[in-house]
Design a protein around this motif. Structure first.
Motif, PDB file in Angstrom:
ATOM      1  N   GLN A  89       6.484  10.992   6.809  1.00  0.00           N
ATOM      2  CA  GLN A  89       5.261  10.777   6.036  1.00  0.00           C
ATOM      3  C   GLN A  89       4.016  11.171   6.837  1.00  0.00           C
ATOM      4  O   GLN A  89       3.127  11.861   6.343  1.00  0.00           O
ATOM      5  CB  GLN A  89       5.156   9.313   5.613  1.00  0.00           C
ATOM      6  CG  GLN A  89       4.004   9.081   4.682  1.00  0.00           C
ATOM      7  CD  GLN A  89       3.885   7.624   4.281  1.00  0.00           C
ATOM      8  OE1 GLN A  89       3.414   6.806   5.044  1.00  0.00           O
ATOM      9  NE2 GLN A  89       4.339   7.304   3.097  1.00  0.00           N
ATOM     10  N   VAL A 132     -10.599  14.333   1.904  1.00  0.00           N
ATOM     11  CA  VAL A 132      -9.716  13.367   1.247  1.00  0.00           C
ATOM     12  C   VAL A 132      -8.400  13.188   2.012  1.00  0.00           C
ATOM     13  O   VAL A 132      -7.878  12.076   2.105  1.00  0.00           O
ATOM     14  CB  VAL A 132      -9.445  13.738  -0.230  1.00  0.00           C
ATOM     15  CG1 VAL A 132     -10.725  13.657  -1.032  1.00  0.00           C
ATOM     16  CG2 VAL A 132      -8.829  15.115  -0.359  1.00  0.00           C
ATOM     17  N   THR A 190      -6.873   9.637   4.301  1.00  0.00           N
ATOM     18  CA  THR A 190      -5.489   9.171   4.316  1.00  0.00           C
ATOM     19  C   THR A 190      -5.003   8.930   5.750  1.00  0.00           C
ATOM     20  O   THR A 190      -4.385   7.915   6.044  1.00  0.00           O
ATOM     21  CB  THR A 190      -4.587  10.225   3.638  1.00  0.00           C
ATOM     22  OG1 THR A 190      -5.184  10.580   2.410  1.00  0.00           O
ATOM     23  CG2 THR A 190      -3.214   9.690   3.397  1.00  0.00           C
ATOM     24  N   VAL A 209       8.135   2.941   2.203  1.00  0.00           N
ATOM     25  CA  VAL A 209       7.680   4.189   2.832  1.00  0.00           C
ATOM     26  C   VAL A 209       8.146   5.374   2.008  1.00  0.00           C
ATOM     27  O   VAL A 209       7.390   6.323   1.765  1.00  0.00           O
ATOM     28  CB  VAL A 209       8.203   4.303   4.283  1.00  0.00           C
ATOM     29  CG1 VAL A 209       7.626   5.529   4.955  1.00  0.00           C
ATOM     30  CG2 VAL A 209       7.832   3.063   5.085  1.00  0.00           C
ATOM     31  N   THR A 255       8.845   5.495  -1.227  1.00  0.00           N
ATOM     32  CA  THR A 255       8.083   5.582  -2.475  1.00  0.00           C
ATOM     33  C   THR A 255       6.747   6.269  -2.248  1.00  0.00           C
ATOM     34  O   THR A 255       6.374   7.210  -2.956  1.00  0.00           O
ATOM     35  CB  THR A 255       7.810   4.168  -3.035  1.00  0.00           C
ATOM     36  OG1 THR A 255       9.042   3.454  -3.023  1.00  0.00           O
ATOM     37  CG2 THR A 255       7.251   4.222  -4.422  1.00  0.00           C
ATOM     38  N   SER A 256       6.014   5.789  -1.214  1.00  0.00           N
ATOM     39  CA  SER A 256       4.693   6.378  -1.007  1.00  0.00           C
ATOM     40  C   SER A 256       4.813   7.818  -0.516  1.00  0.00           C
ATOM     41  O   SER A 256       4.013   8.669  -0.866  1.00  0.00           O
ATOM     42  CB  SER A 256       3.870   5.522  -0.042  1.00  0.00           C
ATOM     43  OG  SER A 256       4.550   5.335   1.166  1.00  0.00           O
ATOM     44  N   MET A 308       5.200  10.021  -3.476  1.00  0.00           N
ATOM     45  CA  MET A 308       3.917  10.167  -4.181  1.00  0.00           C
ATOM     46  C   MET A 308       3.020  11.176  -3.459  1.00  0.00           C
ATOM     47  O   MET A 308       2.447  12.078  -4.071  1.00  0.00           O
ATOM     48  CB  MET A 308       3.188   8.817  -4.264  1.00  0.00           C
ATOM     49  CG  MET A 308       3.842   7.802  -5.164  1.00  0.00           C
ATOM     50  SD  MET A 308       2.726   6.429  -5.600  1.00  0.00           S
ATOM     51  CE  MET A 308       2.206   5.783  -4.031  1.00  0.00           C
ATOM     52  N   TYR A 309       2.910  11.003  -2.140  1.00  0.00           N
ATOM     53  CA  TYR A 309       2.061  11.918  -1.376  1.00  0.00           C
ATOM     54  C   TYR A 309       2.557  13.359  -1.511  1.00  0.00           C
ATOM     55  O   TYR A 309       1.773  14.284  -1.748  1.00  0.00           O
ATOM     56  CB  TYR A 309       2.066  11.551   0.107  1.00  0.00           C
ATOM     57  CG  TYR A 309       1.250  10.338   0.473  1.00  0.00           C
ATOM     58  CD1 TYR A 309      -0.113  10.263   0.168  1.00  0.00           C
ATOM     59  CD2 TYR A 309       1.828   9.262   1.137  1.00  0.00           C
ATOM     60  CE1 TYR A 309      -0.855   9.141   0.514  1.00  0.00           C
ATOM     61  CE2 TYR A 309       1.087   8.139   1.480  1.00  0.00           C
ATOM     62  CZ  TYR A 309      -0.252   8.086   1.172  1.00  0.00           C
ATOM     63  OH  TYR A 309      -0.987   6.992   1.508  1.00  0.00           O
ATOM     64  N   VAL A 314       1.665  14.968  -4.800  1.00  0.00           N
ATOM     65  CA  VAL A 314       0.246  15.308  -4.885  1.00  0.00           C
ATOM     66  C   VAL A 314      -0.068  16.514  -3.990  1.00  0.00           C
ATOM     67  O   VAL A 314      -0.789  17.435  -4.392  1.00  0.00           O
ATOM     68  CB  VAL A 314      -0.613  14.082  -4.474  1.00  0.00           C
ATOM     69  CG1 VAL A 314      -2.070  14.465  -4.327  1.00  0.00           C
ATOM     70  CG2 VAL A 314      -0.461  12.982  -5.509  1.00  0.00           C
ATOM     71  N   TYR A 315       0.490  16.526  -2.786  1.00  0.00           N
ATOM     72  CA  TYR A 315       0.174  17.605  -1.855  1.00  0.00           C
ATOM     73  C   TYR A 315       0.665  18.960  -2.359  1.00  0.00           C
ATOM     74  O   TYR A 315      -0.034  19.967  -2.229  1.00  0.00           O
ATOM     75  CB  TYR A 315       0.774  17.314  -0.475  1.00  0.00           C
ATOM     76  CG  TYR A 315       0.090  16.172   0.250  1.00  0.00           C
ATOM     77  CD1 TYR A 315      -1.171  15.719  -0.161  1.00  0.00           C
ATOM     78  CD2 TYR A 315       0.683  15.544   1.329  1.00  0.00           C
ATOM     79  CE1 TYR A 315      -1.802  14.684   0.480  1.00  0.00           C
ATOM     80  CE2 TYR A 315       0.051  14.498   1.985  1.00  0.00           C
ATOM     81  CZ  TYR A 315      -1.190  14.071   1.556  1.00  0.00           C
ATOM     82  OH  TYR A 315      -1.813  13.040   2.205  1.00  0.00           O
ATOM     83  N   LEU A 361      -1.646  20.106  -5.089  1.00  0.00           N
ATOM     84  CA  LEU A 361      -2.966  20.483  -4.599  1.00  0.00           C
ATOM     85  C   LEU A 361      -2.928  21.776  -3.786  1.00  0.00           C
ATOM     86  O   LEU A 361      -3.854  22.582  -3.840  1.00  0.00           O
ATOM     87  CB  LEU A 361      -3.567  19.361  -3.753  1.00  0.00           C
ATOM     88  CG  LEU A 361      -3.989  18.119  -4.531  1.00  0.00           C
ATOM     89  CD1 LEU A 361      -4.665  17.119  -3.617  1.00  0.00           C
ATOM     90  CD2 LEU A 361      -4.933  18.488  -5.666  1.00  0.00           C
TER      91      LEU A 361
END
Lengths: 447, 336
Positions: free
Chosen positions: A12, A69, A73, A402, A404-405, A408-409, A412-413, A416
């Motif tokens: 992560q 942004v 993080t 950890v 799960t997040s 998600m990250y 999004v990455y 983007l």
């Protein structure tokens, strides 16, 4: 490898920092390039420089936002993922991070508004000053974070008291042995990444038929900057390697794939490092060359990984990341010099070389990320070399949380990153279609 | 008194200042973002133009706040952020979406603009809710159980409403014409939610913690802190009564008091923050750790303090400068 929470937390953090560094790497140098465009315009009154500024300031605004942004993080993940880090070395890392926030983040973020939107509200001198302050802010930020990173690689100026690092000499801690090399190497990397971005996007617009004076200025700036910086980077990279050999020999052993201490070590062009047999499969190398580069003697002795017991980094990842970085660097050298040669004395790019430059648009990202993988994975198993192991700094947050997040990250990455690259090319197409006129500055266009 | 006593106090105050500035400054950004779906197409551009030059610096106060927690209270940092792992991750994703949407919505292909507008609004909403949940979790000392979580969710909704109020009153101040009239209507609706949120957090917090109840409801402290809820209630009432009157004045072309609702709302935030700070101090993790137990080594704190004393006044000064540059009604934002 079992996916326990330590491994997940490392993935992560690596994902976040990999995503983050893409954008500051561009904005650090692009801020100075924008200042250069603006100063050239102020000095000459030639509108072409302002055209170049007008296009690249848009890319800068987008890049800067991405950097901010993803940086926020990072500031949280020190605490969520690595609580042991601040508990052990907080007396050194804390002030360095605090100074980065106070002297760099506020400066760049506050004056960015004036730099982007203030041209009609402040005098030209104040606008130039705002641009200088934004550029200084981005570079100051690079300074502090590289001081901290270098201190983690080659810690100095402290003593351990009750399991906590206590500073004894700030000067020694800030100007720790690897800091000047790492900072210079990174700043030039930023220059190269920006130079190839400008050259690549300009070549793309050129291939689409645009022949504006602003494009010409940007293209030349990018190509000349790239051609000047790449030999310098190879030289500084060599010095950095020698510095690493002195302070982190196990990292060099992993880079070169040297399992056992040897003289006249070969420079391996290809090999599959095998952790199980502790040797290289299918090795192909130039005899003695690694020794020559690192010790400046054909039969110089290089220490092997076996001297460090288990406390050495994973070999294959470091070995290959290094080769990717160097390989991209060599491609940069060839393409930048070829382009500079074709552009000399008012010449034009040949279409095939323009296509090569388009292909190299984001080459700086590949080399920068590969280089950071060498230095960061090469520091393992240590978080702070010789002081704190990564495993001892991890949090007790559950693996499921950890994971799960992390997912998600990652989602999004990925979105983007695709959006960023396609928007940069979209802006280029739109500008090329308008014959180089940066699209109308309506409210909708330029917020 | 020695440095081991007052250094942590100073750093708790600095951290509180950074968080307060963040909540007020990014609060109006997030509020404007929350209100975006209720606006017409052209109004959306004006709304975002009103916060465009500021949001980046506003968000930096969050980095400073969390940075101070990290560097000055390293022990608490791990406990707090570990306990808030998921809300923090969700907030960060909200902040990412909101931040990048500023640029993408106008630079991407025109067909994609509505998607980035949606990302902007959703990012703002998620961030506001997550921050409120974090506050609610923090206030109960990360207590397990459904009731504690319901309280946290309530705090999330309350904070989102309060941000919406701040955003709407910001638009009353920075906007004109139809946008301003709409903002008056939004503000009145958000006011109800914000008032309920403030009341709920104020009433429930002493029920959750006996220590906090004792701080408020014993004499003579009670008399000293009584002005906080009284003035807050007076400000809420003044806004409720004043907003429709202001709207009709503005409709008649008199814009003299356009700043008043924003200033009043900032006042409510200051008072609510004051109340929370009074309740919490000197705890760092409620019921578990006070600021002295959580503080880092004095050596590191001194180095940061000296830097902060030199740099923070400069930051405040140039922040004021930038607000003056963009003073007055929002104009179209251009790079020209």
């Amino acid at each position: 490898m079992e996916l326990d929470s330590l491994v997940l937390a490392r993935i992560q953090f690596a994902a976040n920092i990999t995503f983050h560094i893409l954008f500051p790497t561009i904005s650090i140098a692009l801020a100075w390039v924008l200042l250069y465009f603006k100063r050239r315009f102020d000095a000459s009154g030639d509108e072409a420089w302002m055209q170049a500024y007008g296009f690249w300031v848009k890319v800068f605004a987008l890049t800067f936002a991405m950097g901010v942004v993803s940086g926020v993080t990072m500031s949280f993940q020190f605490g969520t993922n690595w609580p042991g880090y601040m508990e052990t070395v907080g007396n050194i890392a804390g002030p360095l991070l605090a100074y980065e926030i106070m002297t760099a983040f506020f400066l760049e973020a506050t004056f960015l508004g004036v730099m982007l939107f203030g041209r009609q509200r402040v005098s030209n001198r104040v606008h130039t000053l705002a641009t200088v302050l934004v550029a200084l802010g981005t570079s100051a930020s690079a300074f502090w974070i590289l001081v901290l990173n270098s201190w983690m690689q080659t810690p100095a100026g402290f003593e351990m008291v009750d399991g906590q690092a206590i500073i004894t000499d700030w000067w020694a801690a800030i100007f720790n042995p690897s800091m000047p090399y790492r900072l210079t190497h990174m700043l030039i990397a930023s220059g190269l990444t920006t130079a190839f971005l400008i050259a690549g996007i300009s070549a793309y617009r050129w291939l689409r038929g645009e022949r504006s004076a602003g494009l010409e200025k940007a293209l030349r700036t990018g190509v000349v900057l790239a051609a000047c910086l790449i030999p310098l980077q190879i030289f500084v990279g060599d010095l950095h390697g020698l510095n690493t050999l002195k302070h982190q020999p196990e990292k060099i052993a992993a880079i070169e794939g040297i399992w056992h201490t040897e003289r006249a070590a070969p420079l391996l062009l290809f090999a599959l490092p095998n952790e199980a047999t502790r040797s290289n499969d299918y090795a192909l190398g130039v005899p003695g060359l690694a020794s020559l580069i690192l010790t400046h003697e054909w039969d110089g002795e290089l220490r092997g990984l076996s001297e460090f017991g288990d406390e050495h980094p994973p070999v294959a990842k470091v070995f290959w990341s290094f080769r990717i970085m160097v390989g991209v660097g060599l491609l940069m050298l060839a393409s930048a010099w070829a382009a500079a040669w074709q552009l000399r004395r008012g010449g034009e790019l040949r279409p095939w070389l323009a296509r090569v430059l388009v292909g190299m648009t984001f080459s700086g990202w590949v080399a920068t990320v590969a280089g950071w993988y060498v230095t960061e994975i090469g520091r393992q198993p240590w978080l702070v070399h010789g002081v704190l192991k990564t495993a001892d700094a991890a949090s007790s947050v559950s693996a499921g949380m950890v994971l799960t997040s992390l997912l998600m990250y990652l989602a999004v990455y990925v979105v983007l990153l695709i959006a960023y690259v396609s928007v940069v090319f979209h802006l280029a197409r739109k500008t090329a279609k308008g014959g180089g006129e940066v699209a109308a500055t309506t409210l909708q266009e330029a917020v | 008194m020695d440095e081991a006593y007052w250094l942590p106090v100073i750093f708790a105050a600095l951290m509180a200042l950074a968080i307060l500035l963040y909540v007020v400054l990014d609060g109006y950004d997030l509020g404007v973002g929350l209100l975006l779906p209720f606006a017409g197409e052209e109004e959306k551009d004006w709304m975002i133009a009103s916060i465009g030059p500021f949001w980046d610096a506003n968000e930096t106060w969050l980095v400073l706040g969390i940075g101070l927690l990290l560097v000055a209270f390293p022990t608490a940092n791990g406990v707090i952020l570990g306990a808030l792992y998921l809300p923090v991750a969700i907030m960060l994703i909200g902040l990412i979406l909101r931040g990048v949407a500023f640029d993408f919505r106008v630079k991407a292909h025109a067909d994609h603009k509505r998607w980035w507008n949606a990302a902007f609004a959703a990012g703002s909403l998620v961030t506001a809710l997550a921050q409120g949940v974090m506050l609610g979790r923090f206030l109960t000392g990360f207590a397990p159980g459904a009731l504690a979580w319901i309280f946290a969710l309530l705090a999330g909704v309350g904070l989102a409403a309060a941000y919406a109020l701040l955003g709407a009153t910001w638009l009353i101040m920075k906007g004109e014409g139809r946008l301003q009239a709409r903002a008056c209507a939004w503000a009145r609706r958000a006011l109800v939610g914000a008032a309920l949120g403030v009341a709920a957090v104020s009433l429930i917090t002493p029920l959750v913690s006996q220590r906090i109840a004792a701080k408020w409801f014993t004499l003579p402290e009670f008399l000293l802190v009584l002005p906080l809820p009284v003035v807050t209630a007076a400000l809420l009432l003044a806004l409720w009564v004043g907003l429709p009157r202001l709207a009709s004045r503005q409709a008649a072309g008199n814009d003299a008091w356009c700043w008043a609702p924003f200033v009043g709302t900032v006042g409510i935030f200051l008072l609510a923050f004051q109340g929370l700070a009074y309740s919490i101090f000197p705890e760092m993790v409620i019921g578990r750790m006070d600021i002295w137990q959580a503080a880092g080594h004095p050596q590191g704190l001194w180095v940061i303090l000296i830097g902060a004393l030199l740099v923070v006044p400069a930051i405040l000064a140039y922040t004021v400068f930038v607000y003056r540059v963009f003073w007055g009604k929002t104009r179209a934002l251009t790079y020209e």
